[in-house]
Design an enzyme around this catalytic site. Sequence first.
Site, mmCIF file in Angstrom:
data_model
loop_
_atom_site.group_PDB
_atom_site.id
_atom_site.type_symbol
_atom_site.label_atom_id
_atom_site.label_comp_id
_atom_site.label_asym_id
_atom_site.label_seq_id
_atom_site.Cartn_x
_atom_site.Cartn_y
_atom_site.Cartn_z
ATOM 1 N N GLY A 7 0.939 -0.959 -0.077
ATOM 2 C CA GLY A 7 0.124 0.102 0.273
ATOM 3 C C GLY A 7 0.843 1.294 0.442
ATOM 4 O O GLY A 7 1.090 1.925 0.872
ATOM 5 N N TYR A 64 -1.245 7.339 1.819
ATOM 6 C CA TYR A 64 -0.673 8.280 2.437
ATOM 7 C C TYR A 64 0.159 7.981 4.024
ATOM 8 O O TYR A 64 1.120 8.195 3.980
ATOM 9 C CB TYR A 64 -1.941 8.624 3.197
ATOM 10 N N PHE A 113 -11.034 11.411 20.283
ATOM 11 C CA PHE A 113 -10.382 12.348 21.466
ATOM 12 C C PHE A 113 -10.345 13.232 20.665
ATOM 13 O O PHE A 113 -11.110 14.095 21.114
ATOM 14 C CB PHE A 113 -9.475 12.000 22.739
ATOM 15 N N CYS A 161 -9.850 9.837 8.249
ATOM 16 C CA CYS A 161 -9.574 8.465 9.641
ATOM 17 C C CYS A 161 -11.391 8.966 10.809
ATOM 18 O O CYS A 161 -11.260 8.845 10.970
ATOM 19 C CB CYS A 161 -8.919 9.090 10.411
#
Length: 483
Positions: free
Chosen positions: A8, A11, A222, A272
């Site tokens: 892969g 990024y 968080f 993400c």
Amino acid sequence: MVKICCIGAGYVGGPTMAVIALKCPKILVTVVDISISRITAWNSDQLPIYEPGLDEVVKQCRGKNLFFSTDVEKHVSEADIIFVSVNTPTKTRGLGAGKAPELTYWESAARMIANVSTSNKIVVEKSTVPVKTAEAVERILTFNSSNISYQILSNPEFLAEGTAIQDLLNPDRVLIGGRETPDGQKAVQALKDVYSHWVPEDRIITTNLWSAELSKLAANAFLAQRISSVNAMSALCEATGANVSQVSNAVGKDTRIGPKFLNASVGFGGSCFQKDILNLVYICECNGLTEVAKYWEQVIKVNDYQKNRFVNRVVSSMFNTVSGKKIAILGFAFKKDTGDTRETPAIDVCRGLLGDKAWLSIYDPQVAEDQIKKDLSMNKFDWDHPVHLQPSNTAAVNQVSIVGDAYEATKDAHGICILTEWDEFKTLDFQKIFDNMKKPAFVFDGRNIVNVKKLREIGFIVYSIGKPLDPWLKDTPAVTRDK
Ligand SMILES: *[C@@H]1O[C@H](CO)[C@@H](O)[C@H](O)[C@H]1NC(C)=O
Ligand SMILES: *[C@@H]1O[C@H](CO)[C@@H](O)[C@H](O)[C@H]1NC(C)=O
Ligand SMILES: *[C@@H]1O[C@H](CO)[C@@H](O)[C@H](O)[C@H]1NC(C)=O
Ligand SMILES: *[C@@H]1O[C@H](CO)[C@@H](O)[C@H](O)[C@H]1NC(C)=O
Ligand SMILES: CC(=O)N[C@H]1CO[C@H](CO)[C@@H](O)[C@@H]1O
């Protein structure tokens, strides 16, 4: 010579391997990918991703101990340590659609590794994966191989786009999770030896497999929660006349809270945050923890609310309609110093404005025209599925033009929306921009980067998230529109 192979070249895989190669001249690092165009780009002068400092690192190592190849099976078969950094998109159909992660790419990577391996391997999860992926991968790998030993490690990547190279060179921590067996611990040590070439011992944390996998999801949840918290406050600030910068500053001075990640904005984006929270929510639901799932789900809801609120503010300020009006969009990437547009709030804001029949003129210093058009015509989550990249809604894109600088974008516009905090937007000649705009001229600052006072002096009507409202805006309270 230790051989590392990374499956892969995206990024995470690309920059991480480049830094390992830079810091470990005695390790041979090969990044493999089935995408010929991506590998060709990594081998060219025009790398497939933009990241400050990356070019230099790649140039220094490429051809020496850093290679990019499409010969996946050969390099996997030869490697001692295999990093797997493939996509885990959110499922768009079937069981768990819209929440559960799609593990297809992971599963086929594991099957391929099992198929071509003739020596013992350490297999490292590098991409963010749902908790317990390691266990599934372990099963695939060991099911049909009698004499080869596989050790699975979880080594989640915490780099932030835009500062990836700095984050990799000087990480807050490196997290390595492994089995608590002697062989598992040996594998953990082998990976630790790689990182200890440049990362101080006390910043390398070792845990069990599941703690490492969950820590990544928890850290992102968080961070996203902090943004949603301050954005929720920004709505209250506007309603009460408080100034969110002052509130953030006061709150952030508390050493238990700290000053970072307290800037109000049009919303968080990136590949993400949303995905990891959805993932977390899904895991909670699967484990019967409904209240916990709802708690984290609210972080995403507030983010969607913030984007909606921004669009509503634009439309209501401009006499309740943007139909036929030219709106300049400054910035499309999800944050500055990256060309990445995955889940960028700009997509939802632009769609909202297009839904009200606005004409958009978009400028971003790093995002290409076809990327923006693709993003605006794709369904939610489709960006993550290379298999169905066909635009689903090309009609909207007819009202969009992509231009080469901020002055062209704002010429004859009724309003400006600043959606990415690029440094160059802070130093624009706003007098010149004002002179070339339709009046009244509006600025909607989704990143709180302009000098509100100065712009008001020029004559703009300025909306700045979480700041005391322009008298103009106070008289036109945000209406709730049907979506
Ligand atoms: C495994 O190898 C065989 C023979 O080389 C090949 O036919 C098969 O497609 C491979 N399977 C996978 C999952 O790569
Ligand atoms: C496993 O067996 C295969 C086929 O007999 C052999 O080629 C390979 O070297 C063996 N691997 C190990 C780690 O012993
Ligand atoms: C909000 O507070 C910041 C920090 O004190 C200040 O610089 C800014 O001028 C204030 N904005 C408004 C619109 O009052
Ligand atoms: C966040 O706000 C602080 C203080 O106003 C500023 O220095 C910093 O550049 C801001 N960060 C971003 C990403 O806008
Ligand atoms: C690589 C390997 O061990 N393949 C075996 C997997 O299991 C089937 C069924 O037992 C065997 O036929 C394969 O040789």
